[in-house]
Design a protein around this motif. Sequence first.
Motif, PDB file in Angstrom:
ATOM      1  N   PRO A  58     -14.852  16.064   8.908  1.00  0.00           N
ATOM      2  CA  PRO A  58     -13.667  15.872   8.806  1.00  0.00           C
ATOM      3  C   PRO A  58     -14.383  17.262   7.426  1.00  0.00           C
ATOM      4  CG  PRO A  58     -14.108  13.915   8.789  1.00  0.00           C
ATOM      5  CD  PRO A  58     -15.315  14.443   9.680  1.00  0.00           C
ATOM      6  N   ASP A  59     -15.721  17.857   7.471  1.00  0.00           N
ATOM      7  CA  ASP A  59     -15.660  19.189   6.722  1.00  0.00           C
ATOM      8  C   ASP A  59     -15.159  19.971   7.555  1.00  0.00           C
ATOM      9  OD1 ASP A  59     -15.944  17.715   4.179  1.00  0.00           O
ATOM     10  OD2 ASP A  59     -18.479  17.008   4.850  1.00  0.00           O
ATOM     11  N   CYS A  60     -15.297  20.457   9.008  1.00  0.00           N
ATOM     12  CA  CYS A  60     -14.595  21.473   9.477  1.00  0.00           C
ATOM     13  C   CYS A  60     -13.513  22.171   9.312  1.00  0.00           C
ATOM     14  CB  CYS A  60     -15.115  20.925  11.350  1.00  0.00           C
ATOM     15  SG  CYS A  60     -16.508  20.165  11.595  1.00  0.00           S
ATOM     16  N   PRO A  61     -13.265  23.530   9.932  1.00  0.00           N
ATOM     17  CA  PRO A  61     -12.087  24.027   9.827  1.00  0.00           C
ATOM     18  C   PRO A  61     -10.921  23.610  10.186  1.00  0.00           C
ATOM     19  CG  PRO A  61     -13.551  25.965  10.714  1.00  0.00           C
ATOM     20  CD  PRO A  61     -14.152  24.705  10.090  1.00  0.00           C
ATOM     21  N   GLU A  62      -9.892  23.693   9.760  1.00  0.00           N
ATOM     22  CA  GLU A  62      -8.805  23.576  11.118  1.00  0.00           C
ATOM     23  C   GLU A  62      -8.482  24.193  11.687  1.00  0.00           C
ATOM     24  OE1 GLU A  62      -4.092  22.875  10.303  1.00  0.00           O
ATOM     25  OE2 GLU A  62      -5.394  22.906   8.977  1.00  0.00           O
ATOM     26  N   PHE A 109     -18.317  26.530   5.149  1.00  0.00           N
ATOM     27  CA  PHE A 109     -20.087  27.497   5.877  1.00  0.00           C
ATOM     28  C   PHE A 109     -20.806  27.006   4.747  1.00  0.00           C
ATOM     29  CE2 PHE A 109     -22.500  30.912   5.280  1.00  0.00           C
ATOM     30  CZ  PHE A 109     -23.242  31.184   6.252  1.00  0.00           C
ATOM     31  N   ALA A 110     -20.475  26.513   3.565  1.00  0.00           N
ATOM     32  CA  ALA A 110     -21.972  25.134   3.690  1.00  0.00           C
ATOM     33  C   ALA A 110     -21.961  23.949   4.588  1.00  0.00           C
ATOM     34  CB  ALA A 110     -21.385  24.157   1.779  1.00  0.00           C
ATOM     35  N   ALA A 111     -20.921  23.546   5.152  1.00  0.00           N
ATOM     36  CA  ALA A 111     -21.369  22.495   5.363  1.00  0.00           C
ATOM     37  C   ALA A 111     -21.747  22.480   7.185  1.00  0.00           C
ATOM     38  CB  ALA A 111     -20.030  21.999   5.455  1.00  0.00           C
ATOM     39  N   PHE A 112     -22.050  23.780   7.639  1.00  0.00           N
ATOM     40  CA  PHE A 112     -21.915  24.517   9.115  1.00  0.00           C
ATOM     41  C   PHE A 112     -23.669  24.581   8.955  1.00  0.00           C
ATOM     42  CE2 PHE A 112     -23.326  28.655  10.540  1.00  0.00           C
ATOM     43  CZ  PHE A 112     -23.782  28.565  12.170  1.00  0.00           C
ATOM     44  N   VAL A 113     -23.848  25.388   7.289  1.00  0.00           N
ATOM     45  CA  VAL A 113     -25.510  25.900   7.491  1.00  0.00           C
ATOM     46  C   VAL A 113     -26.088  24.168   7.279  1.00  0.00           C
ATOM     47  CG1 VAL A 113     -26.973  27.209   5.417  1.00  0.00           C
ATOM     48  CG2 VAL A 113     -24.720  27.980   6.258  1.00  0.00           C
ATOM     49  N   ALA A 114     -25.425  23.577   6.235  1.00  0.00           N
ATOM     50  CA  ALA A 114     -26.334  22.318   6.101  1.00  0.00           C
ATOM     51  C   ALA A 114     -26.153  21.595   7.959  1.00  0.00           C
ATOM     52  CB  ALA A 114     -25.755  20.961   5.274  1.00  0.00           C
ATOM     53  N   ALA A 115     -25.466  21.628   8.012  1.00  0.00           N
ATOM     54  CA  ALA A 115     -26.118  20.583   9.763  1.00  0.00           C
ATOM     55  C   ALA A 115     -26.466  21.442  10.764  1.00  0.00           C
ATOM     56  CB  ALA A 115     -23.559  20.196  10.061  1.00  0.00           C
ATOM     57  N   THR A 116     -26.133  23.056  10.281  1.00  0.00           N
ATOM     58  CA  THR A 116     -27.106  23.656  11.576  1.00  0.00           C
ATOM     59  C   THR A 116     -28.778  24.321  11.018  1.00  0.00           C
ATOM     60  OG1 THR A 116     -26.156  25.794  10.871  1.00  0.00           O
ATOM     61  CG2 THR A 116     -25.172  24.424  12.900  1.00  0.00           C
ATOM     62  N   GLY A 117     -29.005  24.121   9.591  1.00  0.00           N
ATOM     63  CA  GLY A 117     -30.132  24.851   9.551  1.00  0.00           C
ATOM     64  C   GLY A 117     -29.708  26.402   9.416  1.00  0.00           C
ATOM     65  N   HIS A 118     -28.647  26.890   9.885  1.00  0.00           N
ATOM     66  CA  HIS A 118     -28.402  28.016   9.906  1.00  0.00           C
ATOM     67  C   HIS A 118     -29.048  29.528   8.403  1.00  0.00           C
ATOM     68  CE1 HIS A 118     -26.493  32.310  10.755  1.00  0.00           C
ATOM     69  NE2 HIS A 118     -25.803  32.096   9.320  1.00  0.00           N
ATOM     70  N   ASN A 119     -29.678  30.121   9.024  1.00  0.00           N
ATOM     71  CA  ASN A 119     -30.437  31.058   8.257  1.00  0.00           C
ATOM     72  C   ASN A 119     -29.681  31.927   7.272  1.00  0.00           C
ATOM     73  OD1 ASN A 119     -32.338  32.089   6.313  1.00  0.00           O
ATOM     74  ND2 ASN A 119     -33.878  33.296   7.724  1.00  0.00           N
ATOM     75  N   THR A 120     -28.998  32.188   6.365  1.00  0.00           N
ATOM     76  CA  THR A 120     -28.381  33.440   5.070  1.00  0.00           C
ATOM     77  C   THR A 120     -28.741  34.345   4.468  1.00  0.00           C
ATOM     78  OG1 THR A 120     -28.151  31.526   3.581  1.00  0.00           O
ATOM     79  CG2 THR A 120     -26.773  31.046   5.239  1.00  0.00           C
ATOM     80  N   ASP A 121     -30.349  34.200   5.163  1.00  0.00           N
ATOM     81  CA  ASP A 121     -30.920  35.704   4.846  1.00  0.00           C
ATOM     82  C   ASP A 121     -30.773  36.865   5.372  1.00  0.00           C
ATOM     83  OD1 ASP A 121     -32.826  33.454   2.612  1.00  0.00           O
ATOM     84  OD2 ASP A 121     -34.007  33.883   4.039  1.00  0.00           O
ATOM     85  N   GLY A 122     -31.085  37.730   4.604  1.00  0.00           N
ATOM     86  CA  GLY A 122     -30.395  38.780   5.778  1.00  0.00           C
ATOM     87  C   GLY A 122     -28.708  39.614   5.218  1.00  0.00           C
ATOM     88  N   GLY A 123     -28.471  39.311   4.222  1.00  0.00           N
ATOM     89  CA  GLY A 123     -27.131  39.399   3.688  1.00  0.00           C
ATOM     90  C   GLY A 123     -25.963  39.739   5.356  1.00  0.00           C
ATOM     91  N   CYS A 124     -24.982  40.336   5.401  1.00  0.00           N
ATOM     92  CA  CYS A 124     -23.828  40.102   5.938  1.00  0.00           C
ATOM     93  C   CYS A 124     -24.228  41.211   6.978  1.00  0.00           C
ATOM     94  CB  CYS A 124     -23.335  40.640   5.226  1.00  0.00           C
ATOM     95  SG  CYS A 124     -21.857  39.805   3.594  1.00  0.00           S
ATOM     96  N   TYR A 125     -23.772  40.658   8.021  1.00  0.00           N
ATOM     97  CA  TYR A 125     -23.512  41.819   9.288  1.00  0.00           C
ATOM     98  C   TYR A 125     -22.501  42.775   9.910  1.00  0.00           C
ATOM     99  CZ  TYR A 125     -23.334  43.287  14.690  1.00  0.00           C
ATOM    100  OH  TYR A 125     -23.560  43.574  15.355  1.00  0.00           O
ATOM    101  N   ARG A 126     -22.411  43.760   9.376  1.00  0.00           N
ATOM    102  CA  ARG A 126     -21.731  44.457   9.461  1.00  0.00           C
ATOM    103  C   ARG A 126     -21.763  45.812  10.957  1.00  0.00           C
ATOM    104  NH1 ARG A 126     -18.930  44.287   5.531  1.00  0.00           N
ATOM    105  NH2 ARG A 126     -20.150  43.989   3.522  1.00  0.00           N
ATOM    106  N   CYS A 127     -20.436  45.862  11.434  1.00  0.00           N
ATOM    107  CA  CYS A 127     -20.284  46.353  13.238  1.00  0.00           C
ATOM    108  C   CYS A 127     -20.585  47.766  12.592  1.00  0.00           C
ATOM    109  CB  CYS A 127     -19.230  46.043  14.134  1.00  0.00           C
ATOM    110  SG  CYS A 127     -18.584  44.286  13.946  1.00  0.00           S
ATOM    111  N   PRO A 128     -21.992  48.710  12.951  1.00  0.00           N
ATOM    112  CA  PRO A 128     -21.396  49.855  13.071  1.00  0.00           C
ATOM    113  C   PRO A 128     -19.342  50.576  13.117  1.00  0.00           C
ATOM    114  CG  PRO A 128     -22.349  49.434  15.219  1.00  0.00           C
ATOM    115  CD  PRO A 128     -22.158  48.089  14.660  1.00  0.00           C
ATOM    116  N   SER A 129     -19.561  52.412  12.660  1.00  0.00           N
ATOM    117  CA  SER A 129     -18.365  52.476  12.639  1.00  0.00           C
ATOM    118  C   SER A 129     -18.406  52.569  13.724  1.00  0.00           C
ATOM    119  CB  SER A 129     -18.350  53.133  11.409  1.00  0.00           C
ATOM    120  OG  SER A 129     -19.655  54.315  11.408  1.00  0.00           O
ATOM    121  N   VAL A 130     -17.143  53.186  14.545  1.00  0.00           N
ATOM    122  CA  VAL A 130     -16.669  53.351  15.472  1.00  0.00           C
ATOM    123  C   VAL A 130     -15.860  55.037  15.303  1.00  0.00           C
ATOM    124  CG1 VAL A 130     -15.283  52.975  17.917  1.00  0.00           C
ATOM    125  CG2 VAL A 130     -16.941  51.091  17.019  1.00  0.00           C
ATOM    126  N   SER A 131     -16.012  55.471  16.476  1.00  0.00           N
ATOM    127  CA  SER A 131     -15.779  56.936  15.689  1.00  0.00           C
ATOM    128  C   SER A 131     -14.704  57.602  17.268  1.00  0.00           C
ATOM    129  CB  SER A 131     -16.500  58.032  15.644  1.00  0.00           C
ATOM    130  OG  SER A 131     -17.519  57.985  15.954  1.00  0.00           O
TER     131      SER A 131
END
Length: 131
Positions: A58-62, A109-131
């Motif tokens: 019920p809380d999962c994405p479509e 996302f909150a339901a995912f974190v609650a279900a998996t115990g995913h650690n959200t510390d550390g901020g966002c992951y960003r891909c290095p810029s591609v040149s």
Amino acid sequence: MEQKANLALARLTVAWVIGVLSIGAAAAQRCDGVEVEIGASERRCLKPGAGQSYRDCPDCPEMVVIPAGSFRMGARPDEEVATGREDQMPVSIAKPFAVGRFAVTRGEFAAFVAATGHNTDGGCYRCPSVS
């Protein structure tokens, strides 16, 4: 007479059970799309690219199924673009896969974190810029 009726009823019951089981097995074999498991108890056959959606919970994405196939991605040389030029390149998808129909919400996302115990510390992951 009663014994014959009971025997006939038992035979009819066995035939019905065999028929139901064989229909269930045949229906599972007739899936000409992708069979997805929804939750712990439901299986559905979805045709990739048809826009049929499902949710694992019920809380999962479509989700929708993306078909296997090939296409060209990027702008044609004669096409006006608002950002930097993206040359066309071929893209091949070997097997169908599911993707969220919409962007993931904070609640999902909150339901995912609650279900998996995913650690959200550390901020966002960003891909290095591609040149």
